[in-house]
Design a protein around this motif. Structure first.
Motif, PDB file in Angstrom:
ATOM      1  N   VAL A 332       9.582 -20.023 -15.001  1.00 14.66           N
ATOM      2  CA  VAL A 332      10.145 -18.674 -15.010  1.00 14.66           C
ATOM      3  C   VAL A 332       9.017 -17.684 -15.263  1.00 14.66           C
ATOM      4  O   VAL A 332       8.191 -17.879 -16.149  1.00 14.66           O
ATOM      5  CB  VAL A 332      11.231 -18.538 -16.086  1.00 14.66           C
ATOM      6  N   ARG A 333       8.975 -16.627 -14.489  1.00 17.61           N
ATOM      7  CA  ARG A 333       7.891 -15.655 -14.564  1.00 17.61           C
ATOM      8  C   ARG A 333       8.380 -14.331 -15.127  1.00 17.61           C
ATOM      9  O   ARG A 333       9.531 -13.942 -14.913  1.00 17.61           O
ATOM     10  CB  ARG A 333       7.295 -15.436 -13.175  1.00 17.61           C
ATOM     11  N   SER A 334       7.485 -13.639 -15.785  1.00 17.30           N
ATOM     12  CA  SER A 334       7.804 -12.317 -16.315  1.00 17.30           C
ATOM     13  C   SER A 334       7.818 -11.298 -15.187  1.00 17.30           C
ATOM     14  O   SER A 334       7.277 -11.533 -14.097  1.00 17.30           O
ATOM     15  CB  SER A 334       6.768 -11.905 -17.365  1.00 17.30           C
ATOM     16  N   LEU A 335       8.434 -10.152 -15.458  1.00 16.99           N
ATOM     17  CA  LEU A 335       8.465  -9.084 -14.458  1.00 16.99           C
ATOM     18  C   LEU A 335       7.051  -8.632 -14.118  1.00 16.99           C
ATOM     19  O   LEU A 335       6.750  -8.324 -12.963  1.00 16.99           O
ATOM     20  CB  LEU A 335       9.301  -7.906 -14.970  1.00 16.99           C
ATOM     21  N   ALA A 336       6.183  -8.578 -15.119  1.00 15.58           N
ATOM     22  CA  ALA A 336       4.807  -8.156 -14.864  1.00 15.58           C
ATOM     23  C   ALA A 336       4.094  -9.107 -13.913  1.00 15.58           C
ATOM     24  O   ALA A 336       3.373  -8.682 -13.003  1.00 15.58           O
ATOM     25  CB  ALA A 336       4.043  -8.062 -16.188  1.00 15.58           C
ATOM     26  N   GLU A 337       4.292 -10.412 -14.107  1.00 11.67           N
ATOM     27  CA  GLU A 337       3.662 -11.383 -13.207  1.00 11.67           C
ATOM     28  C   GLU A 337       4.217 -11.256 -11.797  1.00 11.67           C
ATOM     29  O   GLU A 337       3.472 -11.294 -10.808  1.00 11.67           O
ATOM     30  CB  GLU A 337       3.882 -12.805 -13.727  1.00 11.67           C
ATOM     31  N   ILE A 338       5.534 -11.103 -11.692  1.00 11.07           N
ATOM     32  CA  ILE A 338       6.151 -10.950 -10.369  1.00 11.07           C
ATOM     33  C   ILE A 338       5.608  -9.722  -9.659  1.00 11.07           C
ATOM     34  O   ILE A 338       5.209  -9.771  -8.490  1.00 11.07           O
ATOM     35  CB  ILE A 338       7.683 -10.857 -10.512  1.00 11.07           C
ATOM     36  N   ALA A 339       5.559  -8.596 -10.370  1.00 17.42           N
ATOM     37  CA  ALA A 339       5.140  -7.331  -9.752  1.00 17.42           C
ATOM     38  C   ALA A 339       3.686  -7.376  -9.297  1.00 17.42           C
ATOM     39  O   ALA A 339       3.357  -6.941  -8.181  1.00 17.42           O
ATOM     40  CB  ALA A 339       5.357  -6.179 -10.725  1.00 17.42           C
ATOM     41  N   THR A 340       2.787  -7.895 -10.136  1.00 17.51           N
ATOM     42  CA  THR A 340       1.370  -7.892  -9.788  1.00 17.51           C
ATOM     43  C   THR A 340       1.075  -8.830  -8.617  1.00 17.51           C
ATOM     44  O   THR A 340       0.279  -8.504  -7.732  1.00 17.51           O
ATOM     45  CB  THR A 340       0.514  -8.282 -10.995  1.00 17.51           C
ATOM     46  N   THR A 341       1.713  -9.981  -8.595  1.00 20.82           N
ATOM     47  CA  THR A 341       1.455 -10.914  -7.496  1.00 20.82           C
ATOM     48  C   THR A 341       2.100 -10.443  -6.192  1.00 20.82           C
ATOM     49  O   THR A 341       1.530 -10.624  -5.112  1.00 20.82           O
ATOM     50  CB  THR A 341       1.950 -12.326  -7.857  1.00 20.82           C
ATOM     51  N   LEU A 342       3.264  -9.810  -6.277  1.00 21.06           N
ATOM     52  CA  LEU A 342       3.866  -9.233  -5.078  1.00 21.06           C
ATOM     53  C   LEU A 342       2.982  -8.135  -4.498  1.00 21.06           C
ATOM     54  O   LEU A 342       2.878  -7.967  -3.274  1.00 21.06           O
ATOM     55  CB  LEU A 342       5.254  -8.673  -5.380  1.00 21.06           C
ATOM     56  N   TYR A 343       2.343  -7.386  -5.386  1.00 21.33           N
ATOM     57  CA  TYR A 343       1.460  -6.304  -4.946  1.00 21.33           C
ATOM     58  C   TYR A 343       0.302  -6.861  -4.121  1.00 21.33           C
ATOM     59  O   TYR A 343      -0.078  -6.290  -3.085  1.00 21.33           O
ATOM     60  CB  TYR A 343       0.942  -5.546  -6.168  1.00 21.33           C
ATOM     61  N   ALA A 344      -0.248  -7.972  -4.572  1.00 21.92           N
ATOM     62  CA  ALA A 344      -1.356  -8.589  -3.836  1.00 21.92           C
ATOM     63  C   ALA A 344      -0.921  -9.030  -2.443  1.00 21.92           C
ATOM     64  O   ALA A 344      -1.656  -8.867  -1.459  1.00 21.92           O
ATOM     65  CB  ALA A 344      -1.902  -9.769  -4.631  1.00 21.92           C
ATOM     66  N   VAL A 345       0.288  -9.584  -2.344  1.00 17.63           N
ATOM     67  CA  VAL A 345       0.793 -10.006  -1.031  1.00 17.63           C
ATOM     68  C   VAL A 345       1.049  -8.796  -0.146  1.00 17.63           C
ATOM     69  O   VAL A 345       0.681  -8.773   1.034  1.00 17.63           O
ATOM     70  CB  VAL A 345       2.081 -10.840  -1.186  1.00 17.63           C
ATOM     71  N   ALA A 346       1.686  -7.758  -0.712  1.00 17.30           N
ATOM     72  CA  ALA A 346       2.015  -6.566   0.070  1.00 17.30           C
ATOM     73  C   ALA A 346       0.778  -5.891   0.624  1.00 17.30           C
ATOM     74  O   ALA A 346       0.827  -5.269   1.702  1.00 17.30           O
ATOM     75  CB  ALA A 346       2.815  -5.586  -0.785  1.00 17.30           C
TER      76      ALA A 346
END
Length: 423
Positions: A332-346
């Protein structure tokens, strides 16, 4: 359907409530209570989770006999009692001002009970076919005994809340016995209406060969696949969806191809915050809308054949999305981890990894990137976790840190893809 990761998604949802103050009531109605218990215990989730199971194991119930109800009816009754018990416990927590999440991992008992009652009444009265003549509002009323308990109290009532996650198994229609069809196949099909038959006649007059692929594009069920039972299941699902705030569809093909959770973004949606006005987008944390505004458009293409339908560039981007969104059981990932990694993909930073190393390479790289951000930019993590948003200063800092991290990587041109505009 069976074995496509539904329980894993439910277990991860329970684990994700760690350190949130939410109490979880997990109703194990599928007989997997030991496995669920072991996973939750290993993750430390039993501190805030209560597991509810039917009074006796399903194996014991299957060894019993009942004169009028039958084995399936007995199992359904015990599942319903266990589900109602779990919901009542959640209501008690809300009544005391707490926040509760109730997870019901199988609603087949409710479906079976509804059909049993309808069929018994029809047998007694000689009524019409239940699947064609059942009152849809009565079915919604039946399911609303669960759904209408969900909600949040205002501050004067203690501000408690009750949320619910339910899992419903759907059974796909039978496979058609033929690859191509003639007009007579449709003419003798009672479950196909006259308007659809007229469309088929026009196509055949124009020389179009009616194949399974053509019917799929036209969203027309092949002859022999629309049965009374499948219509009953559609009616069940429609009744549930009409009462819910949203639904997630699990795709069996995607699961077999390794995507976990195998969410089908094209057939999953939320009804919270949809439309214009100030409530638009409230289903998402604001930070997600800022860092990955077109994620849903790209994800919608994941259900298509990437090699044949999509170009190489977009295929790489979608593989990157799949890698960053992959979530094994217990991870399970934190919101911060989800947001930062999604940013890299985007921003296209992982397209080359997807091309050269596939999904596994993307997973490894995003894990390294998150470790870097967590250690070097704690202020970014703190803001996202506390506000579910990110200010422009921290967004600029995140962009610079991302560029620094990937400076030694072979990066595709940033954000070169245009949204497809197709969902």
């Amino acid at each position: 359907n069976q074995k496509v990761g539904k329980s894993s998604l439910a277990v991860n949802t329970a684990i994700a409530q760690r350190n949130t103050g939410v109490k979880v009531i997990y109703a194990c109605l599928t007989g997997q209570d030991e496995q669920v218990h072991d996973i939750l215990r290993a993750q430390g989730a039993l501190e805030y989770t209560t597991i509810v199971v039917p009074k006796d194991s399903m194996d014991q119930v299957r060894g019993e006999t009942t004169e009028n109800f039958g084995m399936e009816g007995e199992i359904a009754a015990r599942q319903i009692v266990a589900a109602s018990t779990a919901v009542s416990m959640g209501e008690h927590i809300r009544q005391k001002g707490g926040d509760a999440l109730v997870i019901l991992d199988d609603l087949r008992g409710h479906q079976d009970m509804w059909r049993f009652i309808c069929e018994s009444l029809l047998d007694a009265s000689g009524g019409v076919n239940v699947f064609q003549g059942a009152d849809d509002s009565a079915m919604r009323q039946y399911y609303s005994g669960l759904f209408q308990r969900v909600g949040k109290f205002n501050n004067a009532k203690g501000a408690g809340s009750l949320s619910m996650m339910m899992i419903l198994e759907t059974v796909p229609p039978p496979e058609p016995s033929k690859q191509t069809f003639v007009l007579e196949d449709f003419e003798r099909e009672d479950m196909i209406n006259e308007q659809t038959k007229a469309r088929i006649r026009v196509l055949m007059e124009r020389g179009v060969t009616i194949t399974r692929e053509v019917l799929q594009k036209l969203d027309i069920p092949p002859p022999g696949t629309r049965t009374v039972e499948t219509l009953a299941q559609i009616q069940d699902i429609d009744a549930l969806i009409s009462l819910s705030d949203g639904h997630i569809t699990i795709d069996e093909k995607a699961f077999k191809n390794g995507r976990k959770p195998a969410i089908d973004p094209s057939n999953s949606l939320t009804r919270v915050g949809i439309g214009s006005g100030p409530v638009q987008g409230q289903a998402f944390a604001p930070v997600i809308l800022k860092v990955a505004p077109r994620m849903r458009l790209d994800m919608a293409q994941m259900v298509q054949d990437k090699d044949e339908v999509l170009g190489e560039e977009l295929s790489n981007r979608i593989a990157a999305w799949e890698g960053v969104l992959s979530q094994p059981v217990g991870e399970v990932r934190s919101l911060a981890e989800i947001a930062t990694t999604l940013y890299a993909v985007a921003k296209g930073k992982l397209d080359h990894r997807a091309k050269e190393e596939g999904v596994q390479g993307v997973r490894k790289c995003t894990s390294e990137f998150w470790n870097y951000i967590e250690k070097s930019k704690p202020e970014i993590v703190k803001e996202i976790q506390e506000t579910q948003d990110i200010g422009q200063d921290n967004l600029d800092m995140l962009s610079k840190a991302m560029n620094d991290f990937f400076s030694n990587e072979k990066v595709e041109k940033e954000d070169s893809l245009e949204p497809l505009g197709v969902v």
